[in-house]
Structures are given as structure tokens and as C-alpha cells.
Design a protein around this motif. Structure first.
Motif, PDB file in Angstrom:
ATOM      1  N   UNK A   1       6.037  28.336  -5.068  1.00 17.57           N
ATOM      2  CA  UNK A   1       5.440  29.358  -5.929  1.00 17.57           C
ATOM      3  C   UNK A   1       3.917  29.273  -5.986  1.00 17.57           C
TER       4      UNK A   1
ATOM      5  N   UNK B   1       0.316  38.976 -10.464  1.00 16.59           N
ATOM      6  CA  UNK B   1       0.668  37.589 -10.739  1.00 16.59           C
ATOM      7  C   UNK B   1      -0.415  36.634 -10.299  1.00 16.59           C
ATOM      8  N   UNK B   2      -0.878  35.815 -11.229  1.00 16.54           N
ATOM      9  CA  UNK B   2      -1.890  34.813 -10.917  1.00 16.54           C
ATOM     10  C   UNK B   2      -1.300  33.491 -10.491  1.00 16.54           C
ATOM     11  N   UNK B   3      -0.118  33.152 -11.042  1.00 18.70           N
ATOM     12  CA  UNK B   3       0.428  31.837 -10.705  1.00 18.70           C
ATOM     13  C   UNK B   3       1.941  31.722 -10.835  1.00 18.70           C
ATOM     14  N   UNK B   4       2.640  32.746 -11.303  1.00 14.99           N
ATOM     15  CA  UNK B   4       4.094  32.635 -11.472  1.00 14.99           C
ATOM     16  C   UNK B   4       4.892  33.150 -10.287  1.00 14.99           C
ATOM     17  N   UNK B   5       4.314  34.019  -9.497  1.00 16.18           N
ATOM     18  CA  UNK B   5       5.036  34.603  -8.367  1.00 16.18           C
ATOM     19  C   UNK B   5       5.639  35.959  -8.713  1.00 16.18           C
TER      20      UNK B   5
ATOM     21  N   UNK C   1      -7.229  33.594  -8.898  1.00 18.29           N
ATOM     22  CA  UNK C   1      -5.814  33.310  -8.676  1.00 18.29           C
ATOM     23  C   UNK C   1      -5.094  34.595  -8.297  1.00 18.29           C
TER      24      UNK C   1
ATOM     25  N   UNK D   1      -1.051  35.382  -6.604  1.00 20.90           N
ATOM     26  CA  UNK D   1       0.135  34.970  -5.838  1.00 20.90           C
ATOM     27  C   UNK D   1       1.066  36.163  -5.615  1.00 20.90           C
TER      28      UNK D   1
END
Lengths: 470, 470
Positions: free
Chosen positions: A146, A413-417, B184, B186
């Protein structure tokens, strides 16, 4: 599922307890930390690369979907078996955690807990910087799939920035090595950074080489209270443009502070609009001077009060409020929809404003906290999934949060996917051709669509539905 | 080349002087800073995304190869038109260089010089860290295509670590945006980091969003002389494992020192085996203390002498020797084969030993310098390409350097790219399946093999040949 396939898998995996078929066992793999329930047909707990490779070959032969899974802390549905098939539980595979201090790398198996890597590195004077909130529970395999972030991302970057080599089983069951133990490597395409963050759709990571940083000699923590949330945004901006790069810059809005105080009173004033936590790390002489500068910036920007922790215990005490947000808000209502809409730094205040409007318009319980320093906020909506009418309002609010982030030049989404819930919005951000270029990669690597189907790319006509969990 | 195609291109590009057909003009695009001459059939200087898109569509229609090119400083043959066709000279397209201090980003056109980006950032209290030696001549477009490194890579990483968004024309002439202005992101596969470093084979970068860092308030420079090269390696290792991360750690071996002293006497002792340059940046109080620690480490490791620059002028004076290496060694002999074999940090001394053996075995003029702190050395062989017998020995030596790097757990290329010369060795590092997974991406994105053919992937049976430049 074909009995023959189960038989072949049993032949591959010598110990009986690593192949789970019991309904009670299967149910415990039907959810993650996001939304929805999907019971797998079979769960296998591989502990060797050749087991994974053989399973992928069989899966292609029998046309059975495979879902890699760590500890199931995913906030986007990454490990959910949405199309039926086999879950590969990699969390038991924690046999390797080697620190090589001279090369400044850690070599790890997929089931190792992320916090354990940092702890082992610390013992050798090094650090593994990525620190997602779940790091004491989550596996590095899940973090890699992720591309997890965390508060320290502001200064140190995210998981991907620390991965220099991988062993990967391809969707068709071949084993490849990407990158290696060198910091620099430009030999061919960067498959390492393509696979990290591909949410388990391009390969199964069976080993990773992680680059470590020198452990910073000291840290300092400061908490600032703001009557006006706009002032807190100005303080963040002035700190960063003044040449100071804190290791963490976290914020909590009034609703988060109130939730924490209701859950476990810490003596925080519930009438402030925003609270900032700032952590600095580095050389003691440097950060001592910098923390004084930051204190002044915050006060000048309009902070009501600034507290600098004098001891490590005091610092831990200050951070407690931030750590309690997640447990506190689920006490208000049982269902938590946790988003990670991210915008350019300069648009944080616009996002705050829009979130406030969305909250009022749809009458949802919206709580905002997160990594304000890098524009990565966590708007969390708390609700009760049994209340269908409320969930319809939540659906509408979530959709508007995504639209707002993209309109402000940000990302879904910045970091969760992306996973399952955000996939209907993918094209809104990437455009038709952008999605097509990604699909070309997926199709060329996984022509039979065996690996983690139903993630990232939406099914035709798929839209966000929170009311029917089937 | 089809006259019709040239006619269509002339219709696309309004100004005559941006479409070059004159033989003298074409010749000046037949080489780069690596090896070999290949005259293109046509050169076009696009300045707009839609021009590039239209040319790519035409090229697919007429089955004509296209080679993107910056200033031609590539050390691996990246822009060479090895299969005939059209060179796209993007170096004239320098219309955009915007610094957004609040978002901490630079937005740039492909033809902007890399050093100009850093200079513009510095004016706003920020920094663009990647600093390849050619940064005052090379374009950011070329740096992006090759994922350039540089001395500051030790602390700050390479080009890829600073790219957060791209506008790209795909091989089939579609325009996509990857990433964006957020730190960020993703959302879907990381096409940004796949395209950066793909050596112009997956897309043509027409705009880039670069993340900037705060400008460090101070720098300090130190030079250490070592009688024994092994001692210099130990000093590097002890500095890094002691928790200090210098911004640069460069080395020169005895042959480099001698070449520089012959070229322009700086008063360096030519009887030392190694010279280290170490630069620290950060908070003044921190680096003052750290430089004292490093001095002690070097002396304890066996340095004959350590000089700490007291002023900026003195620092510049110390760095002069390192900057003169390249011009100095081509004075010895006209042909320079510049490699960038990279090994894990702990294997630097083994690589030195092996290079010494290769030098003696093949009787080649081998000079070693480079980024010792991150294991990225530059073994340079100087020769005369008119001497066929010597070039045969060079071929054998180069092949053994590659083999040695891989045997030591390293890589063919740390920062120059694979291009033409290293492609025959690709499978030695990546294995058959590893190369196949890369080719699948290439084939799915560029089904007609229009974009920069003959790079990265070897033709069947291709081997390293330095004796026939045809």
C-alpha cells in the motif's frame, strides 16, 4: 472451488494448519479495517517463496483469484477477497529480520511487523523512518503493497522512499529480484517502485531490502493551541517556508479534540478550533534553537498557548491526544469511514473550508485530523452502518470529499490506497488514458487477472455503495 | 524518410528553423557524451505538448523511430538515433520555470537547465538537491529521462526522489498527467517513478513538478588525504555508522590526483592513495560539531592530513580538484569510457581491489573517483579510439567491471543509465524473467516500438563493441 486445487495446495504446504478451510477461520479473513465483508473460499499461510510461486501457477491453471494479505489493517480494502478465491495470509512469514549496519539496510520477510524493523534498526544506531499509526500491528508486506505513510512522512518520506530491493512472485508464478542493496540503481525500469504501492495487483512481495537512515541524536516536541484554524494553517506554512523541516506536523480539529476529551479527559481545552503537534529531530543544538523559533512563529500567528515538552515523558504525554483520536471517535458511533484526501500544502485551508461545508450540507459526523504539514488530512466520517438513511448521506459526503480534493489539485489517496471504495473515482483523477496506461501494465503482467482482482480498477459501472455490505 | 512525413511535420511546426534537415545540423545531433556516432534523418525542436503529441501520432503512422534529446550530455547513449529516424531536440523548450514557495514545488519545461532550477529555488529559500556534474549544461528533461544522480545523492537522493508530477506524451501520442502537486499520492500505479529513469523509452516528458527542500542554512567542507585507500574506506564507513549523514562524500584515487596535478597543479600530494572530500550541510551549530567529529574519525582511521575550509572561498578551492578530474583525464588520452558501477557500501573496498586487478590484467588507463559515500564509483578508462588493439583491451576491462559490480551485489549503473553500451549485460543483472517483465511494459505502451528503440534492451546477440563506431 475445485477439490483438486485444494488437494494440490495441501501437497505443496506440508503442515495442515497452514491451509484453512474451516468456515470460522475463513470468516476471520472476510474483513479489514475498511468497509465490507467478503468470505474467501480458502486461506493459505505460505512461508516460502516457492510455495507462493507454485500457488500462483496453480491459480493461473485453475483460474482462481489470489489475494495477498498481511494483518488486515488496510483502510482501503486491499486484502478483501471481493471476487471469491484464495487469501494468502503472509503475516505468519516473519522468519527474516536482518540489519546490516554497514550497508545501512534491513532485509525482511513480508510478515515482519513494521515497528519491529525500526526497533531492530534503533539498536544499531539506525532508523526505519516510515511510521504508519498501525506500525505495531501491521506487517511490512502490507505497508509495501500500500506504500504506507505516517506522521514522519513530512521529513522522511513514505515506505517507497526506503525500498531499494524486492523479491517478488509475479502474477504468473515466476520469481524476480528487483533493485538490490545499493542506494543508487538505474538498471532498467524501476520495478521496485512500481510494485510498492500497487496494492498487491502486480506481484507478491516475498522479501524486501529497506534502506535505513542514521538515528537522529535528539527529538523535541511542541503542542500549540489555536482559537482559529486559519491561524494554525498560517503557522505551518511559515515554519516550512522559514527553512525548518520538522519530523512531524500533526493537527486535530475541534471535533477530534472533543471526541478525545469525551473518551479520556486529558485536560485539553475543547473550545479551540485546532491543535498542532510538532516534532523536531536532529542535532540537539540545532533543534533547541529551532523549537524556540517555531514557538515564536506559532505565537505570532495567533496561537493561544504553546507548550514545549521538557522531558521525553512530557513529550509522550502531549502525543497521547493524537494517538487517542481513532479509538475516541469510534466510541461516538460504530462505523468509521476513514479518508486520506490529500491536497497541495497551500490548499489545506481551502480543504478545511470545503470539509466544513460538506459536513453541514450532508449533516454527517465529520472529524478532521492528520498530517497537516504535507497536506495529507484524514477526514473521518463516523456513522452507524445499520442506519441506511445516514449511510446514504455518508456516501454523498464521501463523494464530495473526493471531488473537492481533486478540484484543489490534490489526490484521492495520500497513503491508504485506492482499493475497493475509491476505484469508482479513479478516472476522475487520472483521465481515461491515464487509467488505460495503468491497465496495460496490469494486463501485460497478469493476463488471466488472477492477482487481487477488484482493486484499484473499477468494474464497469461500479459506484460507491456503503449501504449494502452483502 | 518519407517526404510526406517531413511535409506533415513542417505543417505542425510553424517556424522553419525548428525543423532541421541540413546535413551539418544533423551531424551535430549524431553523438552524446558516451560512445558512437549515429546521424539522424531529421531533427525537430518542439516547444509545445501538442506538437510532440502530433509528431508521435505521425511517427506511429509512418513507423519512424523518435529519439527525445536534451543537451546531449548523456553518458550512456540515451539520445543517440541508433535505428535512424527523428531526433526531438527538447533543449529549446525552456519557457516555464515557476517556483511555488508555499507548495514547495518547481514546475518546469523539459529544456530548462538543471542548475537554473536550483538557483531559482535558492532565491526563495529553497533548494533543488540533485546536482549531477553537468547540471549547468544539462536539461532537466534529460535528467528526468536518465534519473540523474550527483554528489548530494548521499544525503538527498537522486532526481526521482524529487519528481512528484509529470505531463507525458505516450509513445502513441496521447497526453497524460501523472502524480500532481502533492507530496503524497498513492492513487493507482506510480507512473511518475516508472517514467523517470526509463531513458525516454516509455514517454516524452513535456512538463515536470519537482518537490523542493528547505535550503540548509550552512555548509562546511573538509578534505582528507590518505596514504592507504583502505583507511579512507574505513573512515567513510565510520562516519556514516556514527550517525552523521554528510551532504557529499567524494573520493579521488591516486591516478585521478596525478592527472589533475599534471593538468593544473593545485599542490596536492601525488603520493597519497586516496583523497576524500566531505561536505556537511544543515544548522551551523550542528555541522560545526559534526565536522570536528569527522576530522577525528579521519585522523584515527589513518589520514595523513585533514583540512577544514574556514571560508566559502577556501571550500571552493578544495572542491576544485574534484571538479578538474574529468577535464584532466581526457588530456591524458582523447577517449573516455565513463562507468558508474555501483556496489553496496560495505563492498567499496572490494570493488577498489578488483578494479586494481582489472587495470593490471588488461593494461588499461583506469582512473577511479566518485561518490564513495553511497557506493557509486566512477571507474573511467581513458584510451584512444583510433588504437584498435587498445580498444579491445578496454572492451574486456569494461566487461569485467560490470561482472565485478554484479558479483559484489551491485548494479551495472548507479546514475548514468543502461542506454546502448550496457544493454548487452542487462540479463546478467536482471535475469531472463526480470528483463521480460520490463519488456512487457515497453510492448504494452509502445506496440510499434517507435520511442527510443535500441536503448536498455539489447538486440538479439548484441555485445559490447568499442572498436567500430560506424
Amino acid at each position: 472451488m475445485d477439490e483438486k486445487l485444494i488437494e494440490y495446495i495441501r501437497e505443496l504446504i506440508p503442515e495442515d494448519q497452514r491451509v484453512l478451510t474451516d468456515q470460522a477461520d475463513l470468516y476471520s479473513y472476510s474483513f479489514d479495517a475498511s468497509f465490507g465483508m467478503h468470505v474467501p473460499e480458502l486461506v493459505v499461510q505460505p512461508k516460502h517463496t516457492d510455495e507462493v510461486a507454485a500457488i500462483m501457477k496453480l491459480a493461473n491453471q485453475y483460474d482462481i483469484p489470489i489475494y495477498p494479505r498481511g494483518q488486515g489493517t488496510s483502510l482501503s480494502g486491499g486484502p478483501l477477497p471481493v471476487k471469491g478465491g484464495v487469501v494468502l495470509d503472509l503475516s505468519k512469514w516473519d522468519s527474516k529480520l536482518e540489519i546490516d549496519a554497514e550497508d545501512m539496510v534491513a532485509v525482511v520477510s513480508p510478515g515482519v511487523l513494521t515497528a519491529d524493523i525500526n526497533e531492530a534498526a534503533m539498536e544499531r544506531g539506525l532508523m526505519y523512518p516510515p511510521d504508519p499509526s498501525s506500525s505495531h500491528v501491521a506487517t511490512i508486506g502490507g505497508n509495501l503493497a500500500e506504500n504506507s505513510g505516517g506522521p514522519r512522512g513530512l521529513k522522511y518520506g513514505v515506505t517507497k522512499d526506503y525500498v531499494i530491493g524486492l523479491e517478488v512472485v509475479t502474477p504468473e508464478g515466476e520469481v524476480i529480484q528487483t533493485g538490490g542493496r545499493t542506494i543508487k540503481n538505474v538498471t532498467g525500469y524501476d520495478l521496485t517502485k512500481l510494485i510498492v504501492g500497487s496494492e498487491g495487483t502486480l506481484g507478491i512481495i516475498t522479501e524486501a531490502i529497506l534502506h535505513l537512515s542514521p538515528k537522529p541524536p535528539a527529538t523535541e516536541t511542541l503542542m500549540a493551541l489555536f482559537d482559529d484554524i486559519v491561524d494554525s494553517g498560517r503557522a505551518i506554512s511559515q515554519v516550512l517556508s522559514g527553512g525548518i523541516l520538522p519530523s512531524k506536523m500533526e493537527m486535530m480539529d475541534q471535533a477530534s479534540i472533543q471526541a478525545v476529551e469525551n473518551y479520556q479527559p486529558l485536560g485539553l481545552p475543547t473550545d479551540v478550533e485546532a491543535l498542532l503537534f510538532i516534532e523536531l529531530d536532529g542535532h540537539p543544538a540545532a533543534i533547541e534553537q529551532e523549537i524556540t523559533e517555531i514557538k515564536q512563529i506559532c505565537l505570532q500567528a495567533g496561537a493561544r498557548e504553546v507548550k514545549v515538552a521538557q522531558t521525553n515523558d512530557e513529550a509522550r504525554e502531549l502525543w497521547k491526544a493524537r494517538k487517542l483520536v481513532s479509538p475516541a471517535i469510534v466510541r461516538v458511533k460504530p462505523t468509521k469511514i476513514s479518508e486520506d484526501a490529500t491536497v497541495p500544502r497551500s490548499k489545506i485551508l481551502d480543504l478545511f473550508q470545503t470539509l466544513k461545508e460538506i459536513k453541514e450540507k450532508h449533516q454527517v459526523d465529520l472529524v478532521v485530523f492528520g498530517h497537516a504539514g504535507d497536506g495529507n488530512l484524514h477526514p473521518n466520517i463516523i456513522a452507524d452502518k445499520r442506519d441506511e438513511e445516514e449511510m446514504k448521506r455518508v456516501e454523498a459526503a464521501v463523494e464530495e470529499i473526493f471531488e473537492a480534493a481533486i478540484k484543489l489539485g490534490g489526490t484521492l489517496s495520500g497513503e491508504h490506497g485506492i482499493g475497493t471504495m475509491k476505484s469508482p473515482f479513479l478516472e476522475m483523477e487520472l483521465g481515461e488514458v491515464g487509467v488505460d496506461m495503468m491497465k496495460r501494465i496490469k494486463n501485460s503482467w497478469d493476463p488471466n487477472h488472477i492477482l487481487n482482482p477488484g482493486k484499484i480498477f473499477p468494474d464497469p459501472g461500479q459506484r460507491l455503495v456503503l449501504t449494502d455490505e452483502s
